[in-house]
Write a protein that holds these residues in place. Sequence first.
Motif, mmCIF file in Angstrom:
data_model
loop_
_atom_site.group_PDB
_atom_site.id
_atom_site.type_symbol
_atom_site.label_atom_id
_atom_site.label_comp_id
_atom_site.label_asym_id
_atom_site.label_seq_id
_atom_site.Cartn_x
_atom_site.Cartn_y
_atom_site.Cartn_z
ATOM 1 N N ASP A 195 -2.215 1.142 -3.226
ATOM 2 C CA ASP A 195 -3.115 0.066 -3.653
ATOM 3 C C ASP A 195 -4.540 0.569 -3.833
ATOM 4 O O ASP A 195 -5.493 -0.213 -3.906
ATOM 5 C CB ASP A 195 -3.063 -1.132 -2.697
ATOM 6 N N TYR A 245 -7.310 9.692 15.235
ATOM 7 C CA TYR A 245 -6.707 10.663 14.309
ATOM 8 C C TYR A 245 -7.716 11.680 13.786
ATOM 9 O O TYR A 245 -7.332 12.653 13.144
ATOM 10 C CB TYR A 245 -6.110 9.956 13.091
ATOM 11 N N LYS A 283 -2.227 -9.417 2.755
ATOM 12 C CA LYS A 283 -3.366 -9.458 3.677
ATOM 13 C C LYS A 283 -4.423 -10.408 3.129
ATOM 14 O O LYS A 283 -4.569 -10.549 1.905
ATOM 15 C CB LYS A 283 -3.938 -8.058 3.942
ATOM 16 N N SER A 313 0.792 -1.227 0.000
ATOM 17 C CA SER A 313 0.000 0.000 0.000
ATOM 18 C C SER A 313 0.828 1.283 0.000
ATOM 19 O O SER A 313 1.501 1.590 -0.968
ATOM 20 C CB SER A 313 -0.952 -0.054 1.190
ATOM 21 N N HIS A 314 0.831 2.005 1.137
ATOM 22 C CA HIS A 314 1.499 3.318 1.150
ATOM 23 C C HIS A 314 3.000 3.201 1.391
ATOM 24 O O HIS A 314 3.720 4.188 1.287
ATOM 25 C CB HIS A 314 0.879 4.211 2.231
ATOM 26 N N GLU A 370 -11.113 6.731 8.119
ATOM 27 C CA GLU A 370 -9.957 7.174 8.884
ATOM 28 C C GLU A 370 -9.553 8.524 8.297
ATOM 29 O O GLU A 370 -9.805 8.792 7.104
ATOM 30 C CB GLU A 370 -8.813 6.172 8.742
ATOM 31 N N SER A 426 2.955 2.015 14.968
ATOM 32 C CA SER A 426 2.353 1.733 13.666
ATOM 33 C C SER A 426 2.255 0.224 13.486
ATOM 34 O O SER A 426 3.095 -0.525 13.969
ATOM 35 C CB SER A 426 3.234 2.328 12.563
ATOM 36 N N ASP A 465 -6.753 2.133 -1.940
ATOM 37 C CA ASP A 465 -7.868 2.003 -0.996
ATOM 38 C C ASP A 465 -8.052 3.261 -0.150
ATOM 39 O O ASP A 465 -8.927 3.320 0.694
ATOM 40 C CB ASP A 465 -7.748 0.741 -0.108
ATOM 41 N N ARG A 466 -7.217 4.271 -0.380
ATOM 42 C CA ARG A 466 -7.393 5.543 0.337
ATOM 43 C C ARG A 466 -7.423 6.685 -0.671
ATOM 44 O O ARG A 466 -6.750 6.624 -1.697
ATOM 45 C CB ARG A 466 -6.180 5.857 1.199
ATOM 46 N N ARG A 470 1.090 6.009 19.208
ATOM 47 C CA ARG A 470 0.794 4.566 19.066
ATOM 48 C C ARG A 470 1.830 3.936 18.139
ATOM 49 O O ARG A 470 2.369 4.632 17.253
ATOM 50 C CB ARG A 470 -0.624 4.351 18.531
ATOM 51 N N ARG A 497 3.929 6.406 15.776
ATOM 52 C CA ARG A 497 3.266 7.586 15.202
ATOM 53 C C ARG A 497 2.859 8.537 16.325
ATOM 54 O O ARG A 497 2.412 8.099 17.389
ATOM 55 C CB ARG A 497 2.008 7.180 14.440
ATOM 56 N N ASP A 531 -3.633 6.104 -2.778
ATOM 57 C CA ASP A 531 -2.384 5.518 -2.282
ATOM 58 C C ASP A 531 -1.971 4.338 -3.169
ATOM 59 O O ASP A 531 -2.576 4.079 -4.210
ATOM 60 C CB ASP A 531 -2.503 5.131 -0.799
ATOM 61 N N HIS A 563 -9.127 6.465 4.334
ATOM 62 C CA HIS A 563 -9.482 5.056 4.157
ATOM 63 C C HIS A 563 -10.872 4.834 4.742
ATOM 64 O O HIS A 563 -11.059 4.927 5.942
ATOM 65 C CB HIS A 563 -8.450 4.225 4.936
ATOM 66 N N THR A 581 -7.161 2.269 15.261
ATOM 67 C CA THR A 581 -6.728 2.388 13.865
ATOM 68 C C THR A 581 -6.852 1.048 13.140
ATOM 69 O O THR A 581 -6.606 -0.006 13.728
ATOM 70 C CB THR A 581 -5.256 2.820 13.830
ATOM 71 N N GLY A 582 -7.168 1.133 11.866
ATOM 72 C CA GLY A 582 -7.297 -0.085 11.059
ATOM 73 C C GLY A 582 -8.723 -0.220 10.584
ATOM 74 O O GLY A 582 -9.635 -0.283 11.418
ATOM 75 N N VAL A 583 -8.905 -0.264 9.264
ATOM 76 C CA VAL A 583 -10.280 -0.310 8.742
ATOM 77 C C VAL A 583 -11.051 -1.500 9.278
ATOM 78 O O VAL A 583 -12.265 -1.468 9.371
ATOM 79 C CB VAL A 583 -10.350 -0.294 7.202
HETATM 80 C C1 G16 Z 1 -3.358 0.475 6.479
HETATM 81 C C2 G16 Z 1 -4.677 0.199 7.154
HETATM 82 C C3 G16 Z 1 -5.289 1.484 7.623
HETATM 83 C C4 G16 Z 1 -4.317 2.208 8.527
HETATM 84 C C5 G16 Z 1 -2.963 2.380 7.821
HETATM 85 C C6 G16 Z 1 -1.899 2.930 8.721
HETATM 86 O O1 G16 Z 1 -3.566 1.290 5.375
HETATM 87 O O2 G16 Z 1 -5.518 -0.467 6.247
HETATM 88 O O3 G16 Z 1 -6.486 1.199 8.265
HETATM 89 O O4 G16 Z 1 -4.793 3.449 8.872
HETATM 90 O O5 G16 Z 1 -2.499 1.132 7.374
HETATM 91 O O6 G16 Z 1 -1.727 2.045 9.777
HETATM 92 P P1 G16 Z 1 -0.587 2.218 10.845
HETATM 93 O O7 G16 Z 1 -0.746 3.586 11.406
HETATM 94 O O8 G16 Z 1 -0.845 1.134 11.845
HETATM 95 O O9 G16 Z 1 0.724 2.083 10.141
HETATM 96 P P2 G16 Z 1 -2.837 1.008 4.005
HETATM 97 O O10 G16 Z 1 -3.484 1.946 3.073
HETATM 98 O O11 G16 Z 1 -1.382 1.261 4.229
HETATM 99 O O12 G16 Z 1 -3.147 -0.430 3.723
#
Ligand code: G16
Length: 584
Positions: A318, A369, A111, A101-102, A410, A540, A320-321, A538, A547, A316, A414, A391-393
């Motif tokens: 993949d 957030y 996943k 993803s990002h 979020e 990540s 999804d955001r 928290r 973060r 992003d 997302h 956090t987490g969809v």
């Molecule tokens: C994933 C999750 C999101 C989360 C993001 C950041 O997004 O699907 O719900 O907000 O990671 O998570 P963290 O702060 O725990 O790193 P993505 O778009 O990276 O798959």
Amino acid sequence: MTHSKETADGKVRVKFKRWYILLLNLLLIPDSMANNSSYRTVYAFAREMYPRNIKAHLQYGTAGFRTKATDLDHVMYRMGLLAVLRARYKKAVIGVMITASHNPEPDNGVKLVDPFGEMLEQSWEAWATKFANVVDDKLEDTINELIKEYNITNMNDRVEILVGKDTRPSSIHLSKAVMDGVLALSGKPIDYGIVTTPQLHYFVVCKNTNRLYGQPTEEGYYRKLTNAFKKYRGSVFSQGNYVNRVIYDGANGVGAKKVKYLKEALQDTLLIEMYNDEIIGSGKLNHLCGADYVKSQQSFPTGLPVETNVRCCSVDGDADRIVYYYMDENNKFHLMDGDRIATLAASYLKEILLDIGIDLNLGLVQTAYANGASTEYISTKLNVPVACVSTGVKHLHHKALTYDIGVYFEANGHGTVVFSNNAKEKLISATESDSCTEKQKQASKRLLTLIDIINETVGDAIADMLLVETILHAKGWNISQWEACYTDLPNRLLKVTVKDRNVITTTDAERICVTPNGLQDAINSLVVKYDKGRSFVRPSGTEDIIRVYAEAATRKEADKLAAEVALKVYELAGGIGTAPEVPQ
Ligand code: G16
């Protein structure tokens, strides 16, 4: 070719020659062969192709496993095995998405997608972690342990596993590893190639609902979204202050590749001008662009023309955001993040529900957030109940399902909207009911069409863009009118690198830090110094960092509070590298 023996504990041990598994993979194991019990433990050999070569403990985090792509071969293979077991247990189609993803291009991840498009159920995340970390010699035992725990008796079922991948060069061989894992347990991998994460979620749901949700193909996906979008928009493409043109940042990833098909299907209804669509392997994925960059840097991505007051959006890696933004005539950057999309959607849904006049409970789900101003606007102005989860969809989606209509986003962009069966049934009957006025019937029909623009299975940047564009068009709004609903509190997101991010633990939807001792007290004493100050920290779940989030009444104060809290994290939680600098 093989030799196998059944041991006293009933576990089958099999040894295969390497060429044999390769041949099996090439043949994709025809159905007749898959039912032969002697193929059930092909994994016992196949794992030799994907040995666990790393010592580091990997954890199924916020969105699956994420780390350097070079460390993931065995994890992918094992997730293929796990997906088959999950599919047999649920007696349903399961998805496996290969993406980070990002994260930057050298990373990758994986996943699992559950039958109704949800993220993998939490109790199985622990199994995923166990599968990923167990030594090679214990893999077979772990599989047998899971089979026993869930009493999986249908080990001959040739379950379908849908496999998708993003545009990272490493995704190609990692996807092969997943499929080898699926084949090893005589599952049936279906390779969807390069797709967005939400597309894969959509395909899984289509398959498991016997196509009621839509056709499980890319064409089916575009057709469903664009037909609904065009129907809703009608023949007037621009109205009021709304202009049907948007500048789109594809983050040099799958979101760029896929929006090309969307553009073709939409034709003139929405003019999407695409940028950052570099080809696969350019090394530019998410580099200085994409939704995560724009949200965290609060600035324009590279590669986009800066046109005054023109709506821009970034997705992003993949897709999804999504976040929106624009530059005003004073060269000031304005961000319209996930909170803004959530409030836009919730307020519009509320209006439609008033028109329909039926009793459906609408709720909104956020995380810590979420900007304090958005939460206040939702609860006091929109009068919509708002919940805060971790956090987490997966957490947001779960909570949103408790409402008839659950909007969840979020702040990072997302999210989506989910509608209960009760809501859909009530809407359908309202379109036909004699006790409903023509206006109510039309409003119900409109909402049913709007549901088809939304990808309810998970946050989907492309579908969310169509939803935002639909609402802005319906309201006749330009982007600054959207922004005028409320004023965001200035906020800042920072990252701190520490020796072990697990030293930080949290509670109360991540708003309170439990360990290390003294950190929460330190945060409290910093926060009280600032007007409208709020901050939390928290670990990540997708990057090896902590973060830090802070907001306050002014930009300067928000930046200072974030830096002060980051410094406390560095000092009390084992920071490494250069200490965060606090601006004066
Ligand atoms: C994933 C999750 C999101 C989360 C993001 C950041 O997004 O699907 O719900 O907000 O990671 O998570 P963290 O702060 O725990 O790193 P993505 O778009 O990276 O798959």
